[in-house]
Write a protein that holds these residues in place. Structure first.
Motif, PDB file in Angstrom:
ATOM      1  N   PHE A  46       6.234   9.368   2.384  1.00  0.00           N
ATOM      2  CA  PHE A  46       5.947   7.932   2.384  1.00  0.00           C
ATOM      3  C   PHE A  46       7.229   7.104   2.480  1.00  0.00           C
ATOM      4  N   GLU A  47       8.314   7.673   1.966  1.00  0.00           N
ATOM      5  CA  GLU A  47       9.602   6.970   2.086  1.00  0.00           C
ATOM      6  C   GLU A  47      10.025   6.839   3.548  1.00  0.00           C
ATOM      7  N   HIS A  72       2.892   1.950 -12.874  1.00  0.00           N
ATOM      8  CA  HIS A  72       2.980   3.407 -12.760  1.00  0.00           C
ATOM      9  C   HIS A  72       4.090   3.845 -11.813  1.00  0.00           C
ATOM     10  N   GLY A  73       4.990   2.931 -11.510  1.00  0.00           N
ATOM     11  CA  GLY A  73       6.084   3.249 -10.601  1.00  0.00           C
ATOM     12  C   GLY A  73       7.172   4.072 -11.274  1.00  0.00           C
ATOM     13  N   ALA A  79       0.837  -1.208   0.000  1.00  0.00           N
ATOM     14  CA  ALA A  79       0.000   0.000   0.000  1.00  0.00           C
ATOM     15  C   ALA A  79       0.871   1.257   0.000  1.00  0.00           C
ATOM     16  N   ASN A  80       1.934   1.229   0.805  1.00  0.00           N
ATOM     17  CA  ASN A  80       2.833   2.385   0.880  1.00  0.00           C
ATOM     18  C   ASN A  80       3.498   2.651  -0.474  1.00  0.00           C
ATOM     19  N   TYR A  81       3.901   1.569  -1.126  1.00  0.00           N
ATOM     20  CA  TYR A  81       4.544   1.692  -2.443  1.00  0.00           C
ATOM     21  C   TYR A  81       3.565   2.282  -3.465  1.00  0.00           C
ATOM     22  N   ALA A  82       2.324   1.765  -3.432  1.00  0.00           N
ATOM     23  CA  ALA A  82       1.312   2.243  -4.380  1.00  0.00           C
ATOM     24  C   ALA A  82       0.985   3.713  -4.139  1.00  0.00           C
ATOM     25  N   TYR A 103       1.132   9.662  -5.244  1.00  0.00           N
ATOM     26  CA  TYR A 103       1.385  11.037  -4.793  1.00  0.00           C
ATOM     27  C   TYR A 103       2.899  11.270  -4.744  1.00  0.00           C
ATOM     28  N   ARG A 104       3.473  11.434  -5.911  1.00  0.00           N
ATOM     29  CA  ARG A 104       4.943  11.542  -5.963  1.00  0.00           C
ATOM     30  C   ARG A 104       5.467  12.832  -5.351  1.00  0.00           C
TER      31      ARG A 104
END
Lengths: 232, 72
Positions: free
Chosen positions: A194-195, B28-29, A179-182, A187-188
């Motif tokens: 999130f990192e 989408h990564g 979930a954290n990765y997604a 939301y980049r």
């Protein structure tokens, strides 16, 4: 450059991993859940090694990068075997250990072959590409296997509380990372936030497993109807 | 024999499911990888050292348009 937050989380995580082994030894559960404890013990050793490399060479050094990713692949393989041992526990009454072992090896070989198929075009750093790809693919295989095991626990109305705690915490752990990765990719602009959560989530599994070994006795049972309502 | 074949089938199904899930999540990564072991700080991936832009591939010298391949 690492700040105090990263170091504190890292130390807490390593201490929690060590506490899993200590709790299992104190409660005479080390042999019964050997592969789970072996994974945690290896994770502690890997953490110490990573600290040594980080301290000697730095975060962006080639030495730390390679040690980190190679040790991560090894840990993922050990986690995969730990997960397969949970399958053996849940399905122990079926007396199908031989088939579980065969399935485990087959799935691991299939994942390795698939990973090689993906990276074989990379002429440079083929082994490193393969190691990271294998680690990633095994992570997702582990995620799917955990959900299947979760469903089996519900379907078979498993009553062993400690085993249920171990399986559920592994499912939550995998889900947190996925979930954290997604969300991180969605939301980049807030990716750095999130990192920072990633190492925090790393503490969840050792904490839950240490709790399971320390607080829940092997003889404890849970009422199946509290897990899920099964329509009849 | 049928039990062994069932094991093979189930293993393949799990593999297909896992790889499909991975494709959905990673599509989408930004090329980063999911790391889930321990609390150690994650370094950049080995083939992505630093934040410098990726140079053109070595066998593509100059900006001239690529000709058709000779055996076509």
């Amino acid at each position: 450059m690492l700040g105090p937050y990263e170091y504190v989380i890292w130390v807490i995580c390593t201490l929690l991993e060590a506490s899993v082994v200590v709790c299992a030894l104190r409660k005479n559960a080390f042999g019964r859940y050997f592969l789970l404890n072996f994974y945690m013990a290896t994770s502690v050793v890997a953490s110490i090694g990573r600290y040594k490399f980080l301290h000697s060479f730095g975060l962006n050094s080639r030495e730390y990068i390679y040690f980190y990713y190679y040790s991560d692949a090894l840990l993922t393989v050990f986690l995969y075997f730990a997960l397969s041992s949970l399958y053996s526990h849940v399905f122990s009454e079926l007396k199908a250990d031989r088939y579980f072992r065969m399935g485990t090896i087959l799935l691991l070989s299939g994942t390795a072959l698939f990973s090689y198929g993906v990276v074989q075009q990379s002429s440079a750093k083929l082994v490193t590409h393969f190691v990271v790809e294998l680690s990633q693919n095994l992570y997702f295989v582990g995620l799917v296997l955990t959900y299947i095991l979760w469903a089996a626990v519900l379907k078979m109305r498993e009553t062993r509380t400690r085993l249920i705690q171990l399986v559920l915490s592994l499912g939550v752990y995998f889900s947190l990372f996925a979930a954290n990765y997604a969300v991180q990719n969605l939301y980049r602009t807030r990716g750095s936030f999130f990192e920072t959560l990633t190492p925090l989530f790393g503490c969840f599994l050792p904490m839950a497993w240490a709790y399971a070994f320390w607080r829940i006795p092997e003889s404890a049972r849970i009422v199946p109807s509290r897990l899920a309502v099964v329509p009849r | 024999m049928s039990r062994k074949l069932t094991v093979v089938l189930l293993a393949m199904l799990v593999l297909v499911g896992a790889m499909s899930l991975k494709t959905v999540v990673v599509t989408h990564g930004d090329g980063s990888v999911v790391m889930a072991n321990g609390g150690a700080p994650q370094p950049p991936i080995p083939w992505k050292n630093g934040g410098a832009p990726q140079p053109p591939i070595p066998w593509k010298n100059g900006g001239a348009p690529q000709p058709p391949i000779p055996w076509k």
